[in-house]
Every structure is written in C-alpha cells, then in structure tokens.
Enzyme design. Structure first.
Site, PDB file in Angstrom:
ATOM      1  N   GLU A  84      10.193 -35.201  11.834  1.00 12.83           N
ATOM      2  CA  GLU A  84       8.956 -34.448  12.104  1.00 12.83           C
ATOM      3  C   GLU A  84       7.882 -35.364  12.676  1.00 12.83           C
ATOM      4  O   GLU A  84       7.496 -36.356  12.053  1.00 12.83           O
ATOM      5  CB  GLU A  84       8.454 -33.800  10.804  1.00 12.83           C
ATOM      6  CG  GLU A  84       7.229 -32.920  11.043  1.00 12.83           C
ATOM      7  CD  GLU A  84       6.766 -32.175   9.787  1.00 12.83           C
ATOM      8  OE1 GLU A  84       7.604 -31.866   8.928  1.00 12.83           O
ATOM      9  OE2 GLU A  84       5.561 -31.924   9.684  1.00 12.83           O
ATOM     10  N   LYS A 271       5.187 -29.714  -0.014  1.00 15.94           N
ATOM     11  CA  LYS A 271       6.099 -29.986   1.107  1.00 15.94           C
ATOM     12  C   LYS A 271       5.582 -31.192   1.894  1.00 15.94           C
ATOM     13  O   LYS A 271       6.343 -32.064   2.308  1.00 15.94           O
ATOM     14  CB  LYS A 271       6.218 -28.735   2.005  1.00 15.94           C
ATOM     15  CG  LYS A 271       7.230 -28.839   3.122  1.00 15.94           C
ATOM     16  CD  LYS A 271       6.685 -29.463   4.380  1.00 15.94           C
ATOM     17  CE  LYS A 271       7.730 -29.501   5.476  1.00 15.94           C
ATOM     18  NZ  LYS A 271       7.292 -30.275   6.643  1.00 15.94           N
ATOM     19  N   ASP A 287      19.405 -39.931  -2.614  1.00 15.17           N
ATOM     20  CA  ASP A 287      19.760 -38.518  -2.488  1.00 15.17           C
ATOM     21  C   ASP A 287      18.495 -37.656  -2.455  1.00 15.17           C
ATOM     22  O   ASP A 287      17.907 -37.366  -3.498  1.00 15.17           O
ATOM     23  CB  ASP A 287      20.647 -38.162  -3.702  1.00 15.17           C
ATOM     24  CG  ASP A 287      21.105 -36.727  -3.709  1.00 15.17           C
ATOM     25  OD1 ASP A 287      20.555 -35.912  -2.965  1.00 15.17           O
ATOM     26  OD2 ASP A 287      22.027 -36.422  -4.490  1.00 15.17           O
ATOM     27  N   HIS A 384      -1.188 -32.990  15.180  1.00 17.77           N
ATOM     28  CA  HIS A 384       0.181 -32.492  15.331  1.00 17.77           C
ATOM     29  C   HIS A 384       0.532 -32.277  16.793  1.00 17.77           C
ATOM     30  O   HIS A 384       1.585 -32.681  17.253  1.00 17.77           O
ATOM     31  CB  HIS A 384       0.318 -31.153  14.602  1.00 17.77           C
ATOM     32  CG  HIS A 384       0.939 -31.287  13.263  1.00 17.77           C
ATOM     33  ND1 HIS A 384       1.822 -30.382  12.752  1.00 17.77           N
ATOM     34  CD2 HIS A 384       0.829 -32.251  12.332  1.00 17.77           C
ATOM     35  CE1 HIS A 384       2.207 -30.780  11.563  1.00 17.77           C
ATOM     36  NE2 HIS A 384       1.614 -31.897  11.279  1.00 17.77           N
TER      37      HIS A 384
HETATM   38  C1  MEV Z   1       3.536 -30.236   7.482  1.00 16.28           C
HETATM   39  O1  MEV Z   1       4.845 -30.743   7.550  1.00 16.28           O
HETATM   40  C2  MEV Z   1       2.916 -30.586   6.166  1.00 16.28           C
HETATM   41  C3  MEV Z   1       1.550 -29.955   5.901  1.00 16.28           C
HETATM   42  O2  MEV Z   1       1.616 -28.547   6.087  1.00 16.28           O
HETATM   43  C4  MEV Z   1       1.190 -30.302   4.494  1.00 16.28           C
HETATM   44  C5  MEV Z   1      -0.026 -29.590   3.962  1.00 16.28           C
HETATM   45  O3  MEV Z   1      -0.357 -28.480   4.430  1.00 16.28           O
HETATM   46  O4  MEV Z   1      -0.641 -30.147   3.028  1.00 16.28           O
HETATM   47  C6  MEV Z   1       0.508 -30.467   6.881  1.00 16.28           C
END
Ligand code: MEV
Length: 429
Positions: A84, A271, A287, A384
C-alpha cells in the site's frame, strides 16, 4: 470442472502448463508473466518453492525501510513489506516527528503464550478435578522430552488449568495451558506439548471416566503476550503556537475517543495500525494472520470493538500509546530461511523476540499517529493521492519525463484518479 490427480507430483513447468491450459485464455501472456517472476538463481528459487506447496512462481511485494526511529534511545531503520502506497512514507514521517521529542518508549508487559486441549466429559466434575489435581505433575513429566530444549533456553510450560465450560456447551471441558517460548514463536513446541497432554489426559481418565479429546491446538489469542509503545511531549511542541498545539492535541485525542466508542471507525483506525504492524511482521518472517486475528480479538476484549491506541492530555503533556499483543519469533521458521528476512533482522540488530515485539508495536503506533494526524488536519487524500499518482502513471507506462511533468502539475492541482488519467492523456496528444 477440470479435475486432476497427482498435481503436486508434476514438475513446476508441467504445473504452469496445466494451469495455463485449463484456466487461462490461449492468447493471454500469463505463462510469460508467471515464468518471468521465477528467479534465475536455481538455489534461491528452490528455497522459495519449498516454503509452500504447488508453487508456480514468486509474488513480489515491496520491501521498504522507514528510517529515523528512536526507540528507547536507540536508532532504528525499520524494514516494512507492504504494497500500500504511503504507509512507509507515513511511518517515516511519524518517526521524524517524534525524533526530537524523545522518540518512542516501550515496555514488554508479558510474554505468555496459550494453548488448549478441548475435550468432552459427561460425569461428575468434582471427580474429574480431584484426579486432575492429583495427577497434574504427570502432564509435565510426560512432555519432558518435548520441553527439555525449551527449558534450557529459559522457556517451557508455565501452567495447566482444568476449566469447566459446560455452561457454554454441554460436556465441554478444557485444559487451558500457558507457555513461555522465549525467542521462538513456539507454535510447533506448543502444539507438540498439547498433543502429548491430550494423550496423558486420556491415559489418566480412561476407561471409567470416558474423557474424549476433541482437539489440541495453540491459541492465537494471547492477551498476555503484551507490549506497550508510547510517545509523549509537552503540549506546546505540537504546534507553531500554543493555540494551534492545543487545538491539534484536542482534535487528535477526540479522534481516538471516537474510535473507542464507534466500532465502524475503530475497525478502520485499527486497520491503519495493522498497516504498520503487518508490514514489519511480514518483513521479519512472522505470521501476520496470527497477529491480525489476535489484535482484533484484543480490541474486543471489553465486549465492544475499540481502538488499540489511547491518548491523554494531562498537565499540559500529550501522551499517545498502544497496548497490543504480539506473538513473534526471531528464531526458527522463516526467520532462519528467507534471505531477506535475515537481512531485515540484521537491520534491526538481530533482536530477540521481546525487542521485536517492541519495534512492531512502535511501527503500529507510528502508523496510527501519522494517519490520525493527517485525518484531523489536512485529510489523508492529499498524501495518498501523491503516492497513488505514481501507481496510476505506472499503469499508463509513463516515461520518466511524463512522470516528472505529472508530479510538477499535481503539486498545485488536486490529484484524483480521473484527473491523473486526463492529464496523461492530454500531454500525450
Ligand atoms: C488506510 O490504509 C488506513 C487509514 O484509513 C487508517 C485510518 O483511517 O486511521 C488511513
């Protein structure tokens, strides 16, 4: 349906041919792509082939590094394997941000691992318990050939508890076992002990007790294999003015509070943390599925899915921390086989498992800091899209000159997918 027997016995080329003939269109260049990713170094290729079964190619992921991490006073350049875009950049940015503010502090809170023998029994629990208490030492004795080496390294079986679970499921009992596996992830050690416990259990109770072992397996839920990583600084360091700093700290903390009460946000928030954690877990040959499963279960330990990170503002000090269970190894498994994993571990000064737990937790915290920082200020799309722009340009096989033009243009224009596509089409006309 295309059925085949003995597929695993075919040569690699025959496997590739079979897949191409049966599942890929005749005029696709799939075979060229599959074989293009094979390594010319036969020994290296064989090593990778043998990590898993039915391998027909290699699947590359970027191996990046995030420098400038100060962890407990020591400098680290953290290896990260992740596809990513912007994750490594975000980690590096957070590392630099905290570098002149004391860096990251860590503490391993515990390293206990868990395994269970799940069994059925329909008789009197008191009798079961009495005999278990009398015979408990037999479990340790019977497993002594398995535990001998681990004990030499300072690990072994910590405890075995008999647990009545019949309120949840009729006839269901378990041996809940805890282990210390030192620098090994310890899956094989734990599972071997558990299978032996299963046999001992049946030995002790058969035949009159009618104990039936259903399964013996380690648990990837290790809430006591826990590490804390944190950053803190006087509030005024968080902005150009005191007002800006306070505003940032309050917005940041409020964002963490939202993730604590709103599972929809918490999942995305966590995430983002796992972007950092998984990338280091993968780079160091551990793992990531186990770490993921455990982290999310831990995030739900209070009955609602919550943030893994926490923030406070007390007496003009901003503090941001993570408590996360991380069961990893730095010996055995892929750590001594995969050449790039060995390099990653060397880069981290060949850490023991505790040190690696700390580094991984720091990567998760840094990632979350970078994400929430962007989210409560500029929003994440700016960063991003800057990184994603390169992916779009690569999709269009942009030349170095076209890339340069695009990067220059999008310094002053908002980069969206369609804008990037329009731009490249425009300059090619
Ligand atoms: C993207 O991979 C992760 C985010 O969405 C985490 C978040 O929103 O805190 C930017």
């Amino acid at each position: 349906m295309t059925k085949i027997s003995g597929f695993s016995k075919l040569s690699k080329l025959d496997k590739i041919n079979w897949v191409c003939d049966n599942y890929l269109s005749e005029n696709s260049n799939a075979k060229d792509i599959i074989t293009q990713y094979l390594n010319d170094d036969k020994k290296l290729q064989k090593l990778h082939d043998e990590f898993a079964e039915n391998t027909i190619s290699n699947y590359y992921l970027p191996f990046g590094v995030a420098p400038n991490f100060c962890i407990d006073g020591e400098m680290f350049c953290i290896p990260m394997v992740i596809e990513e875009s912007s994750v490594v950049a975000a980690a590096s940015k957070a590392a630099k941000f905290w570098l002149d503010k004391g860096g990251f502090k860590t503490k391993v809170l515990n390293t206990t691992k868990v395994g269970q023998v799940h069994f059925k029994f329909s008789g009197d629990f008191n009798k079961l318990k009495t005999l278990f208490d009398e015979q408990k030492s037999k479990f340790f004795e019977d497993a002594s050939s398995i535990t001998k080496n681990m004990e030499k390294r300072g690990g072994g079986i910590l405890d075995i508890q008999l647990v009545d679970k019949t309120e949840l499921l009729s006839s269901y009992y378990q041996l809940h076992c805890t282990f210390e596996t030192v620098d090994a992830m310890g899956a094989n050690f734990i599972n071997s002990c558990l299978e032996q416990f299963g046999k001992t259990l049946e030995d002790i109770y058969q035949p009159e007790f009618d104990v039936e072992v259903i399964l013996c397996i380690l648990s990837n839920y290790v809430p006591e294999c826990l590490v804390r990583a944190e950053v803190s600084c006087p509030l005024h360091l968080l902005g150009k003015t005191e007002k800006e700093a306070l505003n940032f700290a309050q917005r940041f903390k409020y964002a963490i509070d939202i993730a604590n009460v709103e599972p929809y946000r918490a999942v995305t928030h966590n995430k983002g943390i796992m972007n950092g954690i998984d990338a280091v877990v993968l780079a160091t040959g551990n793992d990531f599925r186990a770490i993921e499963a455990c982290a999310h279960a831990y995030a739900s330990k209070e009955g609602r899915y919550k943030s893994l990170t926490h923030a406070s503002i007390v007496d003009d000090v901003f503090r941001f921390w993570i408590d996360v269970p991380i069961a990893v190894g730095t010996v055995g498994g892929l750590t001594s086989l995969h050449p790039l994993v060995k390099v990653a571990l060397q880069m981290l000064n060949n850490p023991n498992a505790k040190d690696l737990m700390k580094i991984i937790a720091v990567a998760g915290l840094a990632q979350n800091f970078a994400a929430v920082n962007s989210l409560v200020t500029t929003g994440i799309q700016k960063g991003h899209m800057k990184m994603h722009l390169l992916n779009i340009l690569n999709q269009f096989e942009a030349t170095p000159e076209e890339k340069e033009q695009a990067i220059e243009y999008f310094k002053t224009h908002t980069a969206t997918h369609s804008e990037a596509v329009d731009f490249i089409t425009r300059i090619r006309k």
